[in-house]
Design a protein around this motif. Structure first.
Motif, PDB file in Angstrom:
ATOM      1  N   UNK A   1       0.823  -1.221   0.000  1.00 36.86           N
ATOM      2  CA  UNK A   1       0.000   0.000   0.000  1.00 36.86           C
ATOM      3  C   UNK A   1       0.855   1.269   0.000  1.00 36.86           C
ATOM      4  N   UNK A   2       2.011   1.204   0.674  1.00 34.32           N
ATOM      5  CA  UNK A   2       2.867   2.393   0.739  1.00 34.32           C
ATOM      6  C   UNK A   2       3.450   2.760  -0.625  1.00 34.32           C
ATOM      7  N   UNK A   3       3.510   1.787  -1.526  1.00 34.98           N
ATOM      8  CA  UNK A   3       4.120   2.033  -2.835  1.00 34.98           C
ATOM      9  C   UNK A   3       3.190   2.834  -3.746  1.00 34.98           C
ATOM     10  N   UNK A   4       1.878   2.793  -3.475  1.00 32.42           N
ATOM     11  CA  UNK A   4       0.923   3.432  -4.377  1.00 32.42           C
ATOM     12  C   UNK A   4       1.132   4.942  -4.501  1.00 32.42           C
ATOM     13  N   UNK A   5       1.462   5.619  -3.393  1.00 32.15           N
ATOM     14  CA  UNK A   5       1.673   7.062  -3.468  1.00 32.15           C
ATOM     15  C   UNK A   5       2.879   7.375  -4.343  1.00 32.15           C
TER      16      UNK A   5
ATOM     17  N   UNK B   1       0.547   8.759  14.584  1.00 33.07           N
ATOM     18  CA  UNK B   1       1.152  10.054  14.864  1.00 33.07           C
ATOM     19  C   UNK B   1       0.464  11.107  14.001  1.00 33.07           C
ATOM     20  N   UNK B   2      -0.011  12.206  14.617  1.00 34.30           N
ATOM     21  CA  UNK B   2      -0.757  13.238  13.888  1.00 34.30           C
ATOM     22  C   UNK B   2       0.090  13.873  12.789  1.00 34.30           C
ATOM     23  N   UNK B   3       1.359  14.150  13.103  1.00 33.67           N
ATOM     24  CA  UNK B   3       2.229  14.781  12.114  1.00 33.67           C
ATOM     25  C   UNK B   3       2.420  13.882  10.898  1.00 33.67           C
ATOM     26  N   UNK B   4       2.686  12.605  11.146  1.00 31.00           N
ATOM     27  CA  UNK B   4       2.866  11.648  10.046  1.00 31.00           C
ATOM     28  C   UNK B   4       1.592  11.538   9.227  1.00 31.00           C
ATOM     29  N   UNK B   5       0.430  11.542   9.914  1.00 28.93           N
ATOM     30  CA  UNK B   5      -0.853  11.431   9.217  1.00 28.93           C
ATOM     31  C   UNK B   5      -1.052  12.584   8.245  1.00 28.93           C
TER      32      UNK B   5
ATOM     33  N   UNK C   1      -8.452   5.189   0.052  1.00 28.13           N
ATOM     34  CA  UNK C   1      -8.784   4.445   1.272  1.00 28.13           C
ATOM     35  C   UNK C   1      -7.535   3.781   1.844  1.00 28.13           C
ATOM     36  N   UNK C   2      -6.745   3.144   0.994  1.00 29.01           N
ATOM     37  CA  UNK C   2      -5.538   2.460   1.467  1.00 29.01           C
ATOM     38  C   UNK C   2      -4.529   3.451   2.044  1.00 29.01           C
ATOM     39  N   UNK C   3      -4.442   4.630   1.460  1.00 31.64           N
ATOM     40  CA  UNK C   3      -3.502   5.627   1.974  1.00 31.64           C
ATOM     41  C   UNK C   3      -3.958   6.215   3.305  1.00 31.64           C
ATOM     42  N   UNK C   4      -5.275   6.252   3.522  1.00 32.85           N
ATOM     43  CA  UNK C   4      -5.792   6.686   4.824  1.00 32.85           C
ATOM     44  C   UNK C   4      -5.340   5.705   5.905  1.00 32.85           C
ATOM     45  N   UNK C   5      -5.413   4.426   5.584  1.00 31.01           N
ATOM     46  CA  UNK C   5      -4.979   3.382   6.527  1.00 31.01           C
ATOM     47  C   UNK C   5      -3.489   3.505   6.830  1.00 31.01           C
ATOM     48  N   UNK C   6      -2.671   3.706   5.765  1.00 32.69           N
ATOM     49  CA  UNK C   6      -1.225   3.825   5.943  1.00 32.69           C
ATOM     50  C   UNK C   6      -0.864   5.093   6.707  1.00 32.69           C
ATOM     51  N   UNK C   7      -1.601   6.189   6.422  1.00 34.99           N
ATOM     52  CA  UNK C   7      -1.318   7.456   7.112  1.00 34.99           C
ATOM     53  C   UNK C   7      -1.672   7.362   8.596  1.00 34.99           C
TER      54      UNK C   7
ATOM     55  N   UNK D   1      -1.949   4.428  10.381  1.00 33.00           N
ATOM     56  CA  UNK D   1      -1.110   3.399  11.022  1.00 33.00           C
ATOM     57  C   UNK D   1       0.115   3.143  10.154  1.00 33.00           C
ATOM     58  N   UNK D   2       1.114   4.041  10.200  1.00 35.95           N
ATOM     59  CA  UNK D   2       2.288   3.908   9.336  1.00 35.95           C
ATOM     60  C   UNK D   2       3.082   2.644   9.629  1.00 35.95           C
ATOM     61  N   UNK D   3       3.817   2.192   8.624  1.00 37.20           N
ATOM     62  CA  UNK D   3       4.614   0.971   8.751  1.00 37.20           C
ATOM     63  C   UNK D   3       5.703   1.160   9.800  1.00 37.20           C
ATOM     64  N   UNK D   4       5.704   0.285  10.821  1.00 37.06           N
ATOM     65  CA  UNK D   4       6.757   0.293  11.832  1.00 37.06           C
ATOM     66  C   UNK D   4       6.720   1.455  12.799  1.00 37.06           C
TER      67      UNK D   4
END
Length: 576
Positions: free
Chosen positions: A259-263, A499-503, A484-490, A492-495
């Motif tokens: 999912x992270x690769x899509x962006x 975090x609000x800033x990361x989101x 939708x997938x990027x909302x999930x990754x934002x 709950x980031x990998x590892x």
């Protein structure tokens, strides 16, 4: 509806098919003509009793942008225009976060999405080669509020790209010389971009023709070299094969890594839609745009899927050099790493020259895209009227000026806060392409629906999407799933913990688009329309071929000719 002083500025002269906005200057010298070229073209007056949408449709159709882009410009822009830092550099972080299999899967799915989108855009742009192109289609086929949000979203996407790419260019130079201050190189590249766009659309077309040709040759050369290296033809004669698919493996971080690769894939394909934005400035859109649209298949297959397959064979996802924190870190380019690791001395330098060309190409495209979109904001009533200032040479001067003014942010390259500033600039435009592509597909669906409700069919269309209406449904669905997938990754980031800033760094585009939509709803609350009914959609204003029956006859004759030829010719015409 149109009122104009025809004795001084005849419509046939002011809006000619080959040189819109060209005004004869016979009594003045070269310098005087040059100065006069910056004067505004006479404004078109539109019946004040028309609705905002009707006014916008007329103004977009009669925009005085020059029609100077020739077939060779459009073909080369369509082939190599989207090859940039997203492919050469961004693919490194994508490989690191997802692995070679995720890289191919994400780019393949995104490629299908782009294929459907560009074909939908091609059908619309050939039928309605209007100023602002797909940005104008949103307010025409969906609603003014959605059109407002998408137009400003597209401006943000490109206007922040210019300073980002100028800084990337200065960082690229550090490969050869790291002692000279970055601001010096930024100044040189800034002046170069200004000079190119000073010559208007012709300058853009010629520059992109050269830039794209260099990029295409480089990618083809890399693919050939990669096949040789994987097969054991390198200096060490070591057969690499599928080594990195076994160790460290094809996937990294599982489904979330995919999912992270899509962006990154979306960023890599940014600019694919530019051939649609050139519609109003093309000599013969009915002939050139269909070919440019069809070639997207070869661009996706050859320049992305094949080259990235070879990258996956030559570089492992656990290579520490791929983990550059900056999207413009040239050292993290898997193309450069693959060549270096195989002991080839001169080619890394050549590849960095190509990356520099790609960076400048994207910066040049940023000025073109954002300036035309800013001009279309005025035509649609989404911005001040002075946004729409177009001079006698067909240059949207105010749009170019605003873009170059924002481009001065590039001098933050010399600041200690550079990384933080550019992280948030990138966040503003991170998912903009997803919104743009999804909206193009949805506009195509609405257009086809309007034709059907009015009892009209595709036999009156000079070009129809190869993916059809179902391709646009598929494209809309895929774009929605990516959001939708990027909302999930934002969230709950990998590892990392939430975090609000990361989101907001990953998902800031979405709340900005929602804000823009709601702002227009409140601003135009008395005229608010959720979306237009199909029977009320205008499917005629903006066509260059106004005699539908004559057009139908020409299209039927062309189809009959193609059908009469061999299967090889028909195959060629479908894909090329």
């Amino acid at each position: 509806m149109l009122k104009q002083d025809e004795e001084k500025f005849p419509i046939e002269q002011t809006f000619s098919d080959h040189s819109v906005g060209a005004i004869e200057e016979t009594s003045k010298g070269g310098w005087s003509n040059f100065i006069d070229s910056f004067k505004p073209l006479p404004q078109i007056e539109v019946d004040p009793n028309l609705s905002d949408i009707e006014k916008a449709n007329i103004l977009s159709a009669k925009s005085p942008l020059q029609r100077s882009l020739k077939s060779r410009h459009i073909q080369m822009i369509s082939i190599g225009g989207a090859i940039g830092t997203g492919l050469f550099v961004g693919s490194g972080s994508a490989l690191s976060s997802g692995g070679p299999a995720s890289l191919l899967i994400a780019y393949f799915i995104t490629g299908i999405m782009i294929f459907c989108t560009v074909h939908a855009l091609g059908e619309l742009a050939v039928t309605f080669p209007v100023s602002g192109s797909f940005n104008q289609y949103n307010s025409r086929f969906v609603s003014p509020s959605w059109g407002f949000a998408m137009a400003w979203n597209y401006v943000m996407q490109w206007i922040v790209t210019l300073p980002l790419e100028l800084v990337a260019a200065s960082i690229t130079i550090k490969f050869w010389n790291s002692k000279i201050n970055s601001a010096a190189w930024v100044s040189i590249f800034y002046v170069l971009i200004v000079g190119i766009n000073f010559f208007g659309v012709k300058g853009y077309g010629e520059a992109e023709f050269i830039f794209s040709l260099i990029k295409v040759i480089a990618v083809v050369g890399f693919i050939i070299l990669s096949v040789i290296l994987v097969s054991g033809g390198g200096p060490s004669h070591e057969v690499i094969g599928a080594r990195y698919w076994h160790d460290p493996g094809p996937f990294h971080s599982g489904f979330k890594g995919l999912c992270t690769v899509f962006v990154t894939a979306a960023f890599s394909f940014s600019g694919t839609e530019l051939c649609g934005l050139t519609a109003a400035e093309t000599e013969n859109p009915r002939k050139t745009l269909p070919r440019a649209t069809k070639q997207v298949f070869w661009r996706i297959t050859l320049f992305y899927l094949v080259s990235l397959t070879m990258v996956g064979f030559l570089v492992g996802y656990n290579d520490d050099r791929l983990l550059g924190s900056s999207s413009v870190d040239i050292a993290s380019s898997p193309f450069v790493i693959a060549i270096r690791d195989n002991g080839i001395k001169v080619l890394p330098t050549i590849m960095n020259v190509v990356i520099l060309v790609a960076v400048l190409s994207v910066g040049n495209s940023a000025v073109f895209a954002s300036s035309r979109t800013i001009a279309s904001l005025a035509q649609q009533g989404f911005g001040p009227k002075w946004f729409g200032y177009i001079d006698r040479a067909g240059r949207p001067l105010v749009g170019v000026g605003i873009t170059l003014l924002v481009g001065l942010l590039c001098f933050l390259a010399a600041s200690s806060k550079q990384d933080e500033v550019f992280t948030w600039l990138m966040a503003l435009s991170g998912l903009s392409s997803i919104f743009t592509w999804g909206s193009i597909c949805f506009c195509h669906i609405r257009f086809r629906r309007a034709l059907a409700v009015k009892g009209r069919g595709t036999d009156e269309l000079p070009f129809t999407s190869g993916a059809g209406i179902w391709g646009s449904y598929f494209g809309t669905l895929l774009n929605s799933l990516v959001l939708v997938s990027q909302f999930w990754i934002a969230l709950f980031p990998v590892g990392e913990p939430p975090n609000a800033k990361v989101f907001f760094e990953a998902y800031l585009t979405v709340p900005v688009v929602i804000f823009l939509y709601l702002f227009h709803v409140i601003w135009k609350r008395k005229q608010f329309v959720l979306f237009f009914r199909a029977k009320d959609i205008d499917v005629d204003t903006g066509r260059r071929e106004t005699d539908i029956e004559v057009l139908k006859a020409e299209i039927a004759e062309e189809k009959a000719y193609i059908k009469s030829r061999s299967i090889f010719f028909r195959f060629y015409k479908f894909w090329c």
